[in-house]
Scaffold this motif. Structure first.
Motif, short mmCIF file in Angstrom:
data_model
loop_
_atom_site.label_atom_id
_atom_site.label_comp_id
_atom_site.label_asym_id
_atom_site.label_seq_id
_atom_site.Cartn_x
_atom_site.Cartn_y
_atom_site.Cartn_z
N PRO A 251 0.78 -1.30 0.18
CA PRO A 251 0.00 -0.03 -0.03
C PRO A 251 0.87 1.27 0.13
N PHE A 252 2.00 1.27 0.88
CA PHE A 252 2.95 2.49 0.88
C PHE A 252 3.35 2.87 -0.51
N LEU A 253 3.97 1.71 -1.38
CA LEU A 253 4.70 2.02 -2.35
C LEU A 253 3.70 2.28 -3.45
N PHE A 254 2.51 1.72 -3.24
CA PHE A 254 1.20 2.05 -4.34
C PHE A 254 0.95 3.46 -4.27
N LEU A 255 0.61 3.89 -2.98
CA LEU A 255 0.04 5.32 -3.07
C LEU A 255 1.37 6.27 -3.13
N MET A 256 2.61 5.98 -3.06
CA MET A 256 3.73 6.82 -3.30
C MET A 256 3.89 6.69 -4.75
N SER A 257 3.59 5.72 -5.63
CA SER A 257 3.63 5.66 -7.02
C SER A 257 2.51 6.60 -7.55
N LEU A 258 1.34 6.22 -6.98
CA LEU A 258 0.20 7.18 -7.61
C LEU A 258 0.42 8.57 -7.39
N ALA A 259 1.27 9.08 -6.46
CA ALA A 259 1.41 10.48 -6.21
C ALA A 259 2.28 11.07 -6.94
N ALA A 260 3.40 9.97 -7.38
CA ALA A 260 4.43 10.62 -8.28
C ALA A 260 3.98 10.50 -9.89
N LEU A 261 2.98 9.71 -10.15
CA LEU A 261 2.75 9.41 -11.52
C LEU A 261 2.64 10.75 -12.42
N PRO A 262 1.70 11.81 -11.83
CA PRO A 262 1.52 13.02 -12.59
C PRO A 262 2.76 13.59 -13.14
N GLN A 263 3.89 13.54 -12.39
CA GLN A 263 5.00 14.18 -12.58
C GLN A 263 5.67 13.64 -13.82
N VAL A 264 5.42 12.29 -13.92
CA VAL A 264 5.96 11.93 -15.21
C VAL A 264 5.14 11.70 -16.63
N ASN A 265 3.99 12.54 -16.28
CA ASN A 265 3.21 12.59 -17.61
C ASN A 265 3.00 11.18 -18.34
N PRO A 266 2.45 10.49 -17.68
CA PRO A 266 2.35 9.13 -18.51
C PRO A 266 1.35 8.98 -19.74
N HIS A 267 0.17 9.65 -19.57
CA HIS A 267 -0.76 9.70 -20.57
C HIS A 267 -0.16 9.63 -22.31
N ALA A 268 0.72 10.80 -22.19
CA ALA A 268 1.20 11.16 -23.69
C ALA A 268 1.97 10.02 -24.31
N HIS A 269 2.94 9.57 -23.24
CA HIS A 269 3.64 8.52 -23.75
C HIS A 269 3.21 7.14 -23.88
N LEU A 270 2.07 6.81 -23.01
CA LEU A 270 1.40 5.80 -23.14
C LEU A 270 0.41 5.64 -24.54
#
Lengths: 224, 568
Positions: B168-187
């Motif tokens: 849960p800890f790493l999961f929520l940390m990842s969700l918090a960090a994801l917007p910074q790497v702008n995943p949608h365009a690359h995906l």
């Protein structure tokens, strides 16, 4: 602070103001605003209009380098902390404190200890009545219309008894039909109290309505 | 001439106080283990330097195995947690399932490790919920199977508990960090080239997400290497992991064992560095191998494996969470519950009534320590942030990074030293010493929780208030803090939850004389009274839960007629 008055002007006087950011000079300005006068400052966005108001009111971010004297009446205020300068600020947004009632907002501006509790109530009631907002004291600011909020916002500044009024595009977010009406209301109140006013705007209609002097800021060459 | 907002003396010294809070215990702890580790500590009778503690450490039975065990548990738990988070995000990143998982896992963050370990023990033990459910289907399973599951020598059940807590800890940390790497365009770009969604995620998002969550991953590693409370409940016993041995030596009535414990703490510190070294080497290998995998351009392979891994681990974790919570609840209120029945005969409040006298003091201690530590951490945090506002500057990088130190340095590496120092000063076993020790670990979380909403506060409210002639202190107390009430209470709840879960600082700095529900739960878990253990574990989970409920509902009730605060 022991300052001898070197100016015969009352009102708001800016002397040799310079504001720069990262070595780029934005503003060089001297200006005198008599009590009851409204000086309009116009210029493209990013030119430093808001920075000028922030400098006058003591709220300039340290990313700017600024110098120059600011006199209000016989007092030099540019060395004072923001809350002792007596420069009332109005922004685009009404910035009514959302956790206080309308009356709570006005009482905050009135400040503690100046007058008794009963008198504070009656001052607030009276101010609301004069602005056509009788009985609005207990209301949640979020339930007011845009025009009503704008009026409360002005009342709030005026109740803090500023000695000058600084307007940072205060009408730009209002509906067009409301804008002219509220603008006239602000100008009337300011003139009534003989407050020197500096208004920053990019709306030519604001300048026309203010009538007084207008200063146009243009970009300055970078300084090296 | 620069206008100052009139800094008060307190605000001027608060950065120094914070530094002291973070540095002095760590430094004192370091000195407190380094000197005795080499034989010198007059207060404990060590008057000359020697290597005797190291010799004693080396000849203690099972130390080498315990050390390797710690390394194995730490690396395995960290790798598994990360792999599960990556698989789940890759598989479900564009699915509403992600939202469900988030909903189920978020509350787990505030549940102490010890409570999760106890719950897991209730589920996987031979007489636990799992085999009771199996017995409903498999005929003839009349008695618990003769298996060593809890305290298994490989530490597998301990690893499972750590994974359950760290996912849960790493999961929520990842969700918090994801917007910074702008995943949608690359995906979208990768999808256009024909990549499977999950393969696309692993190939274009994960390599950029990982650097963002690297610090939390290292924190998970350092924590798992040195965990004590969960290890006492589930971990191997002969020999136990190194960290558990250190605690045993610290609690040994023979004062001489403190020197061995100090040497062990130094070893723990070195072991943590070694673990981080192994991990970063693994990172490099994974990066090299991963680059090849990304660049070979395959669109499909791997998608099936990812899908299986994500579904299996997702279902496993969610069902374990539900079963752990169920087992704790049932045992806390169970009347008779013989194997192989899936449910107790009757539910009763008898356990609570019989033990209320026993629970009262640990509960009161936990509440007192948690509330004082959280309040003190909030006061420091607000002072520090307000100091920045008055200087009109952000906290400098050094202080910003320093805040993470207590989250990464293993508690077991410096708390024994702090205890030894306090024993020398005759300050151990005092509830205020325990509060101070909790504050070291509570403060970083309170700061991290409050700083984001604080920085998002519209400074023009402050400017408007100042221009009306309100003093800076009045602006803070009457404008900023009330408007941030919800964030303030959330930060307090976070701090309180962190404090409730602290085992080692309570045990060591309290010298065992300041029991809390967490120390009592761990102490009882290895004994026989399942009902009382369950009740304590339930309280461990319930206290943070109620703190968060209050943090949500108090502002709503307080400002029920202030609509602007809810939308802001």
């Amino acid at each position: 602070m022991n300052m001898v008055s070197t100016t015969t002007d009352s009102g708001l006087v800016l002397r040799d103001i310079e504001i720069a950011i990262k070595g780029k000079k934005l503003i060089e300005l001297s200006l005198s605003v008599a009590p009851g006068d409204i000086v309009t400052i116009i210029g493209p966005s990013g030119i430093g209009k808001s920075a000028l108001l922030a400098y006058i009111s003591g709220l300039l971010s340290p990313v700017f380098a600024a110098k120059g004297e600011v006199w209000l009446g016989s007092r030099r205020i540019d060395g004072l902390p923001a809350h002792l300068r007596g420069t009332g600020l109005m922004f685009q947004d009404d910035l009514l404190f959302p956790h206080l009632s309308v009356a709570g907002n006005l009482k905050f501006a009135l400040g503690p200890g100046k007058v008794g509790k009963a008198e504070r109530e009656s001052i607030v009631e009276e101010a609301l009545a004069r602005a056509g907002l009788e009985g609005f004291g207990k209301r949640d600011p979020a339930t007011l219309s845009g025009g009503q909020r704008a009026r409360v916002s002005l009342l709030r500044v005026l109740l803090s008894e500023p000695r000058a009024l600084l307007l940072d595009e205060p009408f730009s977010k209002l509906d067009p039909e409301l804008r002219g009406q509220f603008r006239q209301y602000v100008f009337n109140e300011a003139r009534l109290r003989m407050l020197p006013v500096i208004m920053v705007t990019h709306d030519p209609a604001d300048r026309v309505a203010a009538g007084g002097k207008a200063v146009e800021l243009k970009g300055l060459k970078s300084q090296s | 001439m620069r206008a100052a907002d009139g800094d008060s003396l307190w605000l001027k010294i608060v950065p120094g106080v914070t530094w002291a809070l973070l540095i002095i215990p760590a430094a004192a702890g370091l000195v407190g283990v380094l000197l005795p580790a080499f034989g010198y500590f007059p207060a404990l009778g060590g008057t000359g330097f020697s290597l005797e503690p190291w010799r004693a450490l080396w000849t203690s039975p099972g130390v080498l195995r315990g050390t390797l065990l710690s390394l194995w548990v730490g690396l395995a738990a960290t790798f598994l947690s990360l792999a599960i988070v990556a698989a789940v995000l890759a598989q479900f990143h564009n699915s509403p399932v992600l939202w469900v998982i988030r909903r189920v896992l978020s509350p787990l963050l505030s549940v102490p490790h010890a409570a999760i370990a106890i719950g897991l023990a209730f589920v996987i033990a031979p007489s636990g919920l799992f085999f009771r459910l199996v017995a409903q289907i498999v005929p003839g399973l009349e008695r618990p199977p003769d298996l060593l599951i809890v305290h298994d020598p490989m530490g597998l059940s301990l690893i499972a508990a750590l994974v359950l807590k760290e996912v849960p800890f790493l999961f929520l940390m990842s969700l918090a960090a994801l917007p910074q790497v702008n995943p949608h365009a690359h995906l979208a770009a990768a999808r256009m080239m024909g990549y499977q969604p999950s393969v696309a995620w692993l190939k274009v998002v994960l390599p950029r997400l990982y650097p963002q969550i690297r610090l939390p991953v290292i924190a998970v590693l350092a924590y798992s290497l040195s965990v004590v409370d969960a290890a006492l409940v589930l971990g191997p016993t002969t020999p136990p992991p190194l960290a558990v041995s250190i605690v045993k030596w610290m609690n040994d009535p023979e004062v001489g064992r403190h020197f061995v414990a100090a040497a062990g703490a130094v070893l723990m510190f070195v072991l943590t560095l070694a673990g981080i070294g192994v991990w970063t080497t693994g990172e490099r290998l994974a990066a090299a191998w991963g680059r090849e995998w990304v660049e070979e351009g395959a669109r499909q392979p791997g998608a099936r494996g990812v899908s299986i891994a994500a579904h299996v681990s997702g279902v496993l974790i969610l069902s374990l969470v539900v079963m752990c919570a169920g087992a704790i609840l049932l045992w806390a209120f169970a009347d008779q519950w013989p194997f192989p029945k899936a449910l107790p005969d009757r539910l009763t409040g008898e356990t609570f009534r019989q033990n209320s006298g026993l629970i009262a003091r640990p509960l009161a201690n936990a509440l007192f320590i948690g509330l004082i530590a959280a309040a003190a951490a909030l006061f420091l945090t607000v002072s520090l942030l307000e100091h920045d506002v008055r200087r009109r500057k952000r906290t400098d990088q050094v202080t910003g990074n320093l805040i993470y130190v207590p989250l990464i340095v293993p508690q077991i590496a410096f708390l024994p030293g702090l205890q030894i120092m306090l024993i020398a000063l005759n300050l151990d076993g005092n509830i205020l010493s325990v509060v101070a020790a909790h504050l070291i670990f509570v403060f970083p979380y309170v700061y991290l929780s409050l700083s984001q909403p604080w920085l998002h506060f519209d400074e023009r409210y402050r400017h408007a208030a100042l221009s009306m002639g309100a003093r800076p202190l009045r602006v803070l107390l009457q404008v900023r803090l009330p408007m941030l009430l919800a964030a303030l209470l959330t930060a307090v709840a976070v701090g309180f939850a962190v404090s409730i879960g602290q085992y080692l600082p309570t045990l060591l700095l309290g010298s065992g004389r300041v029991p809390t529900i967490t120390t009592e739960a761990v102490a009882l878990a290895s004994g026989g009274d399942r009902r009382l253990t369950a009740l304590l574990a339930l309280l461990q989970g319930a206290l943070p839960f109620f703190a968060f409920v209050l943090a949500i509902f108090v502002p709503l009730a307080w400002f029920h007629n202030r609509r602007g605060l809810r939308t802001a």
